[in-house]
Design a protein around this motif. Structure first.
Motif, short mmCIF file in Angstrom:
data_model
loop_
_atom_site.label_atom_id
_atom_site.label_comp_id
_atom_site.label_asym_id
_atom_site.label_seq_id
_atom_site.Cartn_x
_atom_site.Cartn_y
_atom_site.Cartn_z
N VAL A 56 0.86 -1.18 0.00
CA VAL A 56 0.00 0.00 0.00
C VAL A 56 0.90 1.23 0.00
CG1 VAL A 56 -1.77 1.29 1.24
CG2 VAL A 56 -1.81 -1.20 1.28
N ARG A 57 0.63 2.15 -0.90
CA ARG A 57 1.41 3.38 -0.98
C ARG A 57 0.45 4.54 -1.20
NH1 ARG A 57 6.18 2.56 -4.02
NH2 ARG A 57 6.66 1.40 -2.14
N GLU A 58 0.73 5.67 -0.56
CA GLU A 58 -0.09 6.87 -0.73
C GLU A 58 0.75 7.96 -1.38
OE1 GLU A 58 -1.88 8.10 2.95
OE2 GLU A 58 -3.37 6.51 2.85
N VAL A 59 0.08 8.79 -2.17
CA VAL A 59 0.73 9.93 -2.81
C VAL A 59 -0.30 11.06 -2.85
CG1 VAL A 59 0.11 9.16 -5.13
CG2 VAL A 59 2.04 10.70 -4.82
N THR A 60 0.18 12.27 -2.65
CA THR A 60 -0.68 13.44 -2.69
C THR A 60 -0.34 14.26 -3.92
OG1 THR A 60 -0.79 13.47 -0.29
CG2 THR A 60 -1.43 15.48 -1.42
N ALA A 61 -1.37 14.68 -4.66
CA ALA A 61 -1.13 15.41 -5.91
C ALA A 61 -2.32 16.30 -6.25
CB ALA A 61 -0.87 14.43 -7.04
N ASP A 62 -2.04 17.28 -7.07
CA ASP A 62 -3.06 18.19 -7.61
C ASP A 62 -3.13 17.92 -9.11
OD1 ASP A 62 -4.78 20.21 -8.27
OD2 ASP A 62 -3.39 21.84 -7.81
N VAL A 63 -3.98 16.94 -9.50
CA VAL A 63 -4.08 16.54 -10.90
C VAL A 63 -5.55 16.45 -11.30
CG1 VAL A 63 -1.89 15.29 -10.90
CG2 VAL A 63 -3.98 14.08 -10.30
N THR A 66 -5.95 10.71 -13.85
CA THR A 66 -5.01 9.69 -13.40
C THR A 66 -5.01 8.54 -14.39
OG1 THR A 66 -6.67 8.60 -12.02
CG2 THR A 66 -5.23 10.23 -10.94
N ASP A 67 -3.92 7.81 -14.42
CA ASP A 67 -3.80 6.64 -15.27
C ASP A 67 -2.96 5.62 -14.52
OD1 ASP A 67 -4.09 4.99 -17.49
OD2 ASP A 67 -2.38 5.84 -18.53
N LEU A 68 -3.19 4.36 -14.79
CA LEU A 68 -2.49 3.28 -14.12
C LEU A 68 -1.83 2.41 -15.18
CD1 LEU A 68 -2.05 1.96 -11.35
CD2 LEU A 68 -4.19 0.74 -11.67
N GLN A 69 -0.53 2.15 -15.02
CA GLN A 69 0.20 1.32 -15.98
C GLN A 69 0.88 0.17 -15.25
OE1 GLN A 69 2.93 3.95 -17.96
NE2 GLN A 69 1.33 4.85 -19.23
N LEU A 70 0.73 -1.04 -15.79
CA LEU A 70 1.38 -2.23 -15.25
C LEU A 70 2.25 -2.82 -16.34
CD1 LEU A 70 -1.49 -2.05 -13.70
CD2 LEU A 70 -0.94 -4.35 -13.04
N ARG A 80 2.78 1.78 -12.15
CA ARG A 80 2.99 3.23 -12.15
C ARG A 80 1.66 3.97 -12.12
NH1 ARG A 80 6.91 5.68 -16.14
NH2 ARG A 80 4.99 5.79 -17.32
N LEU A 81 1.56 4.93 -11.22
CA LEU A 81 0.40 5.82 -11.18
C LEU A 81 0.82 7.13 -11.81
CD1 LEU A 81 -2.48 6.55 -10.29
CD2 LEU A 81 -1.50 7.32 -8.12
N LEU A 82 0.08 7.52 -12.85
CA LEU A 82 0.35 8.78 -13.54
C LEU A 82 -0.75 9.77 -13.22
CD1 LEU A 82 1.27 7.36 -17.08
CD2 LEU A 82 2.81 7.85 -15.17
N GLY A 83 -0.38 11.03 -13.10
CA GLY A 83 -1.33 12.12 -12.91
C GLY A 83 -1.05 13.19 -13.93
N ASP A 84 -2.00 13.50 -14.77
CA ASP A 84 -1.80 14.45 -15.87
C ASP A 84 -0.56 14.07 -16.68
OD1 ASP A 84 -4.05 15.80 -14.98
OD2 ASP A 84 -2.91 17.33 -13.92
N ARG A 85 -0.37 12.78 -16.90
CA ARG A 85 0.71 12.17 -17.68
C ARG A 85 2.08 12.22 -17.02
NH1 ARG A 85 -0.10 14.34 -23.62
NH2 ARG A 85 -1.04 16.09 -22.58
N THR A 90 5.56 4.86 -8.13
CA THR A 90 5.85 3.56 -8.72
C THR A 90 5.94 2.53 -7.60
OG1 THR A 90 7.12 4.53 -10.55
CG2 THR A 90 7.49 2.20 -10.09
N VAL A 91 5.32 1.39 -7.82
CA VAL A 91 5.40 0.28 -6.87
C VAL A 91 6.04 -0.88 -7.62
CG1 VAL A 91 4.08 -1.37 -5.48
CG2 VAL A 91 3.34 1.02 -5.63
#
Length: 103
Positions: A56-63, A66-70, A80-85, A90-91
């Motif tokens: 479990v990982r948390e990240v704070t962002a102003d986006v 979001t997109d999720l890539q495996l 990888r969690l992307l926000g506004d590209r 990364t986990v």
């Protein structure tokens, strides 16, 4: 868009057949989900412990988006969690740590 905390949860399926990734938004609702079957990559668990690993990982962002890539890379998976590209987090799931091996 206000700053929001996203929670990434990476875990194995109940039967240890693959990975499931969920991304939760600030309201604790699932915003993104993805899965990978181990079979597709020619790997399998080395034991039936019945207690799958989880990260479990948390990240704070102003986006706004979001997109999720495996992807499979070498001896593991990258989530990888992307926000506004842009990459927000990364986990890494290593085969050795999670008890996985090639068939």
């Amino acid at each position: 868009m206000p700053i929001e905390t996203y929670r990434i949860e990476v875990e194995e399926t109940d039967g240890r057949e693959g990975l499931i990734v969920d991304v939760y938004g600030g309201d604790d609702l699932v915003e993104r989900t993805a899965s990978i079957a181990y079979e597709e990559y020619g790997i399998e668990p080395t034991s039936d412990d019945g207690d799958p690993s989880a990260v479990v990982r948390e990240v704070t962002a102003d986006v706004t988006t979001t997109d999720l890539q495996l992807e499979r890379d070498g001896g593991g998976f990258s989530v990888r969690l992307l926000g506004d590209r842009d990459e927000l987090a990364t986990v890494r799931v290593d085969d050795e740590e999670w008890g996985l091996s090639s068939v």
